[in-house]
Each structure stands twice: as C-alpha cells, then as structure tokens.
Design a protein around this motif. Structure first.
Motif, PDB file in Angstrom:
ATOM      1  N   UNK A 128       0.841  -1.194   0.000  1.00  0.00           N
ATOM      2  CA  UNK A 128       0.000   0.000   0.000  1.00  0.00           C
ATOM      3  C   UNK A 128       0.875   1.243   0.000  1.00  0.00           C
ATOM      4  N   UNK A 129       0.382   2.312  -0.612  1.00  0.00           N
ATOM      5  CA  UNK A 129       1.110   3.589  -0.588  1.00  0.00           C
ATOM      6  C   UNK A 129       2.444   3.500  -1.289  1.00  0.00           C
ATOM      7  N   UNK A 130       3.471   4.009  -0.625  1.00  0.00           N
ATOM      8  CA  UNK A 130       4.821   3.969  -1.162  1.00  0.00           C
ATOM      9  C   UNK A 130       5.620   2.940  -0.361  1.00  0.00           C
ATOM     10  N   UNK A 131       6.383   2.076  -1.051  1.00  0.00           N
ATOM     11  CA  UNK A 131       7.062   1.007  -0.308  1.00  0.00           C
ATOM     12  C   UNK A 131       8.152   1.506   0.645  1.00  0.00           C
ATOM     13  N   UNK A 132       8.633   2.719   0.385  1.00  0.00           N
ATOM     14  CA  UNK A 132       9.726   3.236   1.215  1.00  0.00           C
ATOM     15  C   UNK A 132       9.224   4.167   2.316  1.00  0.00           C
ATOM     16  N   UNK A 133       7.910   4.272   2.465  1.00  0.00           N
ATOM     17  CA  UNK A 133       7.387   5.109   3.553  1.00  0.00           C
ATOM     18  C   UNK A 133       6.582   4.225   4.485  1.00  0.00           C
ATOM     19  N   UNK A 134       7.112   3.976   5.657  1.00  0.00           N
ATOM     20  CA  UNK A 134       6.506   3.082   6.646  1.00  0.00           C
ATOM     21  C   UNK A 134       6.056   1.784   5.988  1.00  0.00           C
TER      22      UNK A 134
END
Ligand code: SAH
Length: 478
Positions: free
Chosen positions: A302-308
C-alpha cells in the motif's frame, strides 16, 4: 462473473441460424468466418444473404421446428418474433445445445462478444449483455491500441513455438526468450512489414541464446498507492500485468489487486493487529524463494514502499541473495489522502513544512520527539495513529500546541469509503471514537486542516466504481 469467456472451435461444425433478417445474415457471416456450416431457417431471406459465400450455407425455407436441431453444435436465433425465439431457446436448452437469442440475454446460454480480430489474436469484449453499446465503444478504443500487425507477430511466434520448446526446457527461459522477441527489434520488424527479416532474426536468436541452468526471476517492489486504482503509476500497472505471482497484504485494496494479471498466483501475507499472517522474516524469505524459482514476483504494498512500508528491509534480503529487483514508488497515504480530503499539506499562510510520523504504539506508548512535532507552522501527518489518538493529542498539547489546533482523521482516503472527521486536538479523539472509523486511517494536524471545508472536492458516494479498501486493523500494518 455472469458468463465465462471461452473460444469455441466451430471449424466444420454445423450451426443453425433462425431468422432471415439483416441481423441473422450478420450472425451467419460470423459463423462462416469461424469455418462453420450454417443452416438458416426462415420463410424468406433478405438480400444480404446472397452476398455470403454460398458453399457452406444451406437455406431451409419455412419456420423453425425441433428436428432442425439434429446434428447441430450451436444455435443462434435472430427472429423478429419473440415467441419463435423463446421456442428455439427452450428446444436448444433441452438438448444442452448452446443457444444465443439476439438482444435477449435471458434466453441465451451464451452471448457473443464484440470482437477485435487480429487472427490468430482475438480480443473479445462483453458487458454480459448489460450494454452492448458500451462494449462496442470499448472495442473501438482497443482497436486503436492493438496494432493490426499483432496478428502477423502471433503467427510468426506460432511457427517457432515447438522449436523454442525443444530449445529451452525451463518454462521461465522460454518466457524470457519470448519477451525479448515481443518487446525487441523482432516485433518492430513485423510492425514495419519486414516479416522475412523478422523470421531470420528469430532463427538467429534461437541459435544464439543459451539456456540458463537455474533461471533467476526478479522482484518488483511496487507501491500500490492509497487504495484507488486510478492513482497507480504506469510503471506499477505494467509490472502488475506481467508478474507471475503477487505477494500482497491488507493495505492493498481489492480494486487495486484487480489490476494484477488474472492468472498470476496471489499470496496474501497480510498482518492483522493480533495475528501476524507471516512474520517479516518469512516474507523476505518467501520473496527470495519465489525469485529463485525463476518467477517474476510482484511485492505489492500500500502507498509507497519506502514510507513506513518496510520496503528497505525486504530489498536488503534480496540484495544479499543476489536477486534482481526494482522499486516502483507509489502515492503515499499522506499525499493521496490529503489531496482527496482537500487539505493541502503545505500552504504559504499556514505551514512551511510537513512531517510524516508513525503513531504505532510500542509497549502502549508512542516514542516520538514531541518538542520537534509541536513546533509552529508545520503540518504533522500521523500514520497508524488511530489507537494512539488520545495520547497523541494529549502529548502535542502538553508540548506546546494549543488545544484548538485543527486536526483531522481520514478513513480509507481516496476510496469510495473515504470519511473525513475534522475537529481540534481537544475534540478529535472523542469525535473519532463516535464516528467508529474503520482502518486504515490517517491523522493530519495543523492549521491547514481548517482549509478542508473550503477545498473539499471529492465525494466518495459519486465514485461509482467499487473502490473498496480492505478493512484492516492498522496498528500492525507497519
Ligand atoms: N507505505 C504506506 C504506509 C504503510 S503504514 C504508504 O506509503 O502510505 C499503514 C498506514 O498508512 C495506515 O495505518 C494508515 O495510517 C495509512 N494509510 C494507508 N492507506 C490509507 C488510506 N487509504 N487512508 C487512510 N490512511 C491510510
């Protein structure tokens, strides 16, 4: 799925068309194209019938009778009289014969799709009988997307299929070979009409390519965005369409997962609050194992893999094992949710900085630099903060933000289930509890939240597509 799409071989088969009108003539022509022998029964025929190749059409002047079904493989009724069509449909169904009644889905056991013919490539589009016009419009769009030379390319591939199979024993080596053909200069030669050159090049490539003993797959670490499939990147979509297996968790909504290649294997490694479906170590090892089996693995997050998203940990393991990988950024929740909630994260009059933090509780409390967070003129976005919301608001007030600082919590942002609850640091915990929000939720704190009432634009009820966020207990998503 109301109907299962299949392609049926009618070469040499006998088919019955009931009706002598224009539509019946078109259906007869279609059956002839597929190599069928067609019997047409009708009291009289429109002139269009005389334009059809006569060798494989037999005219039976008169009305339908059940005995005409003897020896038939398939039946199409295009008679103007509904009662005749109903009788044909019932008689055919009684004999387990596939039957289509034009424009009457209720009487059909099969329906005819709109077709894009790049033989041997065929694309069939259907609306399940609900809206043939829409299906035809979609077909027109696809027509423009699929170069007519695809048919020739596919014929060329067909000629080499057995040779390639003999040359490469591993199916993944064969796949890699064909991808090079279809995405490289050989395909371009076919598109440019240089079929002989393409054939020679394919022949040469077949002798040059060597078979890898242990073909290595690869991993695509892809950000799937905040839930609405419209927010996927082109690159994400392309890789989603070519992966052999997808490893996904709860943040990935069904609508996004729907964009993955139909026949890709799906492995769910979701984590619920009290139940880790697979510990992180297990996911990392799973990715390595699948890639070593030669698969193209889509690790969809979900979202961006590098953000949390623990994306860094996952690719560290891949790097250690020499597994090739690529990372595709996604729209992170902060960005997607803020946009769809009409809350700009920075604004010249309100906030010159924006900070993303995790509100995930560790041993019941949040380990955050409160002084830094409570500075003025910045927006704070809190991921995974629903359970810690009361404590979060309390700490921010304690460290200097005023109790009336605007704050919002957004449920399942960007999807049709989006809900925005706004208040202040003092009121938000109670408002959120009353609203009984469903995860995932994102918290935004700062004076930019006051802009929501003026700038909100997205009405989730209007987004008719079924964009559904999978309910999850957000605390353990990280
Ligand atoms: N990598 C993800 C974040 C994973 S942490 C990203 O970049 O977005 C999971 C948290 O993200 C959730 O607990 C929630 O706070 C937030 N989140 C993700 N999608 C969301 C959505 N559609 N609406 C609200 N919050 C969302």
């Amino acid at each position: 799925m109301e109907f299962l799409p299949i392609f049926i071989n009618l070469r040499g088969a006998r088919c019955l068309v009931v009706g002598g009108n224009e539509i019946a003539a078109r259906k007869t022509a279609l059956l002839l194209q597929a190599g069928a022998h067609v019997t047409v029964v009708a009291p009289d025929l429109v002139p269009a019938f005389s334009e059809l190749a006569q060798d494989h059409v037999q005219h039976q002047l008169g009305e339908f009778e059940t005995s005409l079904l003897d020896g038939m493989t398939l039946v199409i009724a295009a008679h103007e009289n509904f009662e005749v069509c109903r009788v044909v449909s019932e008689a055919a169904k009684a004999r387990q014969l596939p039957v289509n009644v034009v424009d009457t889905p209720a009487l059909c056991s099969f329906i005819l799709p709109s077709i894009i013919d790049r033989s041997p490539i065929l694309v069939a589009v259907s609306s399940g009988g609900a809206s043939p016009v829409l299906a035809r419009m979609l077909r027109a769009r696809l027509e423009t997307l699929i170069p007519s030379a695809y048919g020739r390319l596919s014929t060329l591939a067909g000629q080499f299929r057995d040779k390639v199979k003999q040359r490469f024993t591993h199916s993944s080596n064969r796949r890699i070979f064909w991808e090079k053909v279809f995405q490289g200069p050989i395909a371009e030669m076919v598109f440019a009409g240089q079929d002989q050159a393409a054939k020679n090049a394919l022949e040469a490539m077949l002798t040059q390519e060597t078979e890898a003993e242990h073909p290595m797959g690869e991993v695509y670490l892809v950000g799937g965005g905040p839930g609405n499939p419209d927010l996927l990147t082109f690159r994400a979509l392309r890789l989603m369409q070519q992966a052999d297996v997808v490893v996904h968790d709860n943040l990935v909504t069904p609508a996004v997962l729907d964009m993955v290649r139909r026949d890709a294997e799906r492995i769910y490694v979701g984590k619920k609050r009290d139940d880790h479906a697979l510990p992180q170590e297990g996911i990392n090892e799973l990715l390595v194992r699948l890639a070593k089996e030669g698969k193209r693995v889509l690790r969809l997050k979900g979202g961006d893999p590098f953000i949390f998203g623990r994306g860094g940990e996952e690719i560290e393991t891949l790097a250690q094992h020499g597994v090739p990988f690529q990372v595709v950024p996604g729209i992170t929740a902060a960005s997607g949710v803020a946009s769809y909630a009409g809350i700009p994260l920075t604004h010249r009059d309100h906030a010159q900085a924006c900070i993303f933090v995790t509100g995930h509780l560790k041993d019941g409390s949040m380990d955050l630099d409160w002084e830094m967070l409570a500075r003025p003129h910045q927006t704070i976005v809190i991921y995974m903060g629903l359970h810690g919301l009361p404590s979060l608001c309390e700490q921010l007030i304690k460290h200097g933000l005023t109790a009336d600082t605007p704050a919002a919590i957004v449920q399942q942002g960007t999807t049709s289930k989006q809900r925005v609850v706004t208040g202040t640091l003092a009121s938000l915990p109670d408002l959120a509890a009353e609203a009984k929000l469903q995860a995932p939720t994102l918290i935004i704190v700062g004076s930019v939240v006051s802009l929501h009432h003026k700038l909100k634009w997205f009405n989730p009820k209007d987004s008719k597509d079924k964009l559904e966020a999978a309910p999850l207990d957000e605390e353990k998503a990280h």
